[in-house]
Design a protein around this motif. Structure first.
Motif, short mmCIF file in Angstrom:
data_model
loop_
_atom_site.label_atom_id
_atom_site.label_comp_id
_atom_site.label_asym_id
_atom_site.label_seq_id
_atom_site.Cartn_x
_atom_site.Cartn_y
_atom_site.Cartn_z
N LYS A 159 82.43 44.37 0.35
CA LYS A 159 81.62 43.28 0.23
C LYS A 159 82.33 42.14 -0.36
O LYS A 159 82.33 40.81 0.12
N PRO A 187 76.26 39.46 2.75
CA PRO A 187 74.81 40.34 1.96
C PRO A 187 75.18 41.69 2.41
O PRO A 187 75.74 42.08 3.35
N GLU A 235 75.16 45.33 -6.28
CA GLU A 235 73.79 44.87 -6.19
C GLU A 235 73.23 44.41 -4.65
O GLU A 235 74.10 43.77 -4.13
N ASP A 260 71.59 42.81 -1.65
CA ASP A 260 71.15 41.30 -1.34
C ASP A 260 69.86 41.37 -0.61
O ASP A 260 68.96 40.64 -0.88
#
Ligand SMILES: [Zn+2]
Ligand SMILES: [Zn+2]
Length: 240
Positions: free
Chosen positions: A75, A81, A128, A130
């Motif tokens: 990523k 995303p 995390e 998106d």
């Protein structure tokens, strides 16, 4: 390598496959492999002249350590995303390792073994997400005729990517790694086998013709249809 039969990139990242799907302006990546596989991913991109910035979205089929192990690094590299089902999002956020439920004898034995392994072996860095999905998502905005759809069974929040041309990237909804043409098979792990078969039916009726699994080689969706048919014939014969 680019699959010689099917027109997409299959990238082996450790014990699992990731897939790169080409859109009008870039690519989407399905799954992010085992831990420490980012160099293998970069090598594949280089070999095919694809700049990492051309990867516009990463879809995670489910949060098992062999599908998200290199996600954080990939990523970061692609700066794009990550999409995941809302039911799997907390696991990804927390870096939570789930030992899946065995669906057959082999799976049960492996799950038992895995529970006794040091947790560090299956760890992955938290990410995390998106985009958290609760319903289908069209891939139009990525220049791809297809969608992300919920296909629960292996895990409750498992996703598949289905293209309008019939290719389905299914994570561990089905596997195809047995030698001598003995596959494809039910994955050795599944939280809900009944739901898994329902997801097979859902994909077939949505137009899947080729199944690209997380483990093993892509295969014709027709084979899933046959398995479902023989399963219902078996159930029928037991009733008679
Ligand atoms: Zn899995
Ligand atoms: Zn897997």
């Amino acid at each position: 390598m680019k699959d010689p039969i099917f027109d997409f990139h299959k990238i082996r990242l450790g014990i699992s496959n990731s897939y790169l799907i080409q859109g009008k302006t870039g690519y989407i990546l399905v799954d992010a492999g085992d831990a420490n596989q980012e160099k293998v991913f970069v090598r594949h991109l280089k070999k095919h002249g694809i700049p990492p910035g051309k990867v516009e979205l990463i879809v995670i089929t489910h949060v098992h350590f062999d599908h998200v192990g290199s996600l954080r690094a990939i990523k970061r590299l692609c700066n794009c995303p990550v999409a995941i089902h809302e039911k799997e999002a907390p696991l990804l956020r927390g870096g939570v390792v789930v030992i899946p439920t065995g669906a057959n004898l082999f799976g049960k034995a492996a799950a038992c073994l895995a529970r006794n392994l040091p947790r560090g072996l299956m760890r992955f860095p938290p990410v995390e997400p998106d985009i958290t999905l609760s319903e289908d998502l069209s891939l139009d905005e990525f220049g791809i005729a297809g969608r992300i759809m919920a296909t629960p069974g292996h895990t409750e929040g498992s996703l598949s990517v289905l293209l309008s041309t019939g290719e389905a990237f299914v994570g561990d909804l089905a596997a195809n790694y047995l030698p001598f043409g003995l596959g494809p098979i039910l994955p050795p792990f599944a939280e809900d086998v009944g739901e898994l078969f329902e997801s097979w039916k859902k994909l077939l009726s949505a137009g899947a013709t080729i199944i690209a699994p997380g483990h093993g080689r892509p295969f014709r969706a027709e084979l899933l249809k046959r398995k479902l048919l023989s399963k219902s014939l078996l159930a029928l014969s037991k009733k008679l």
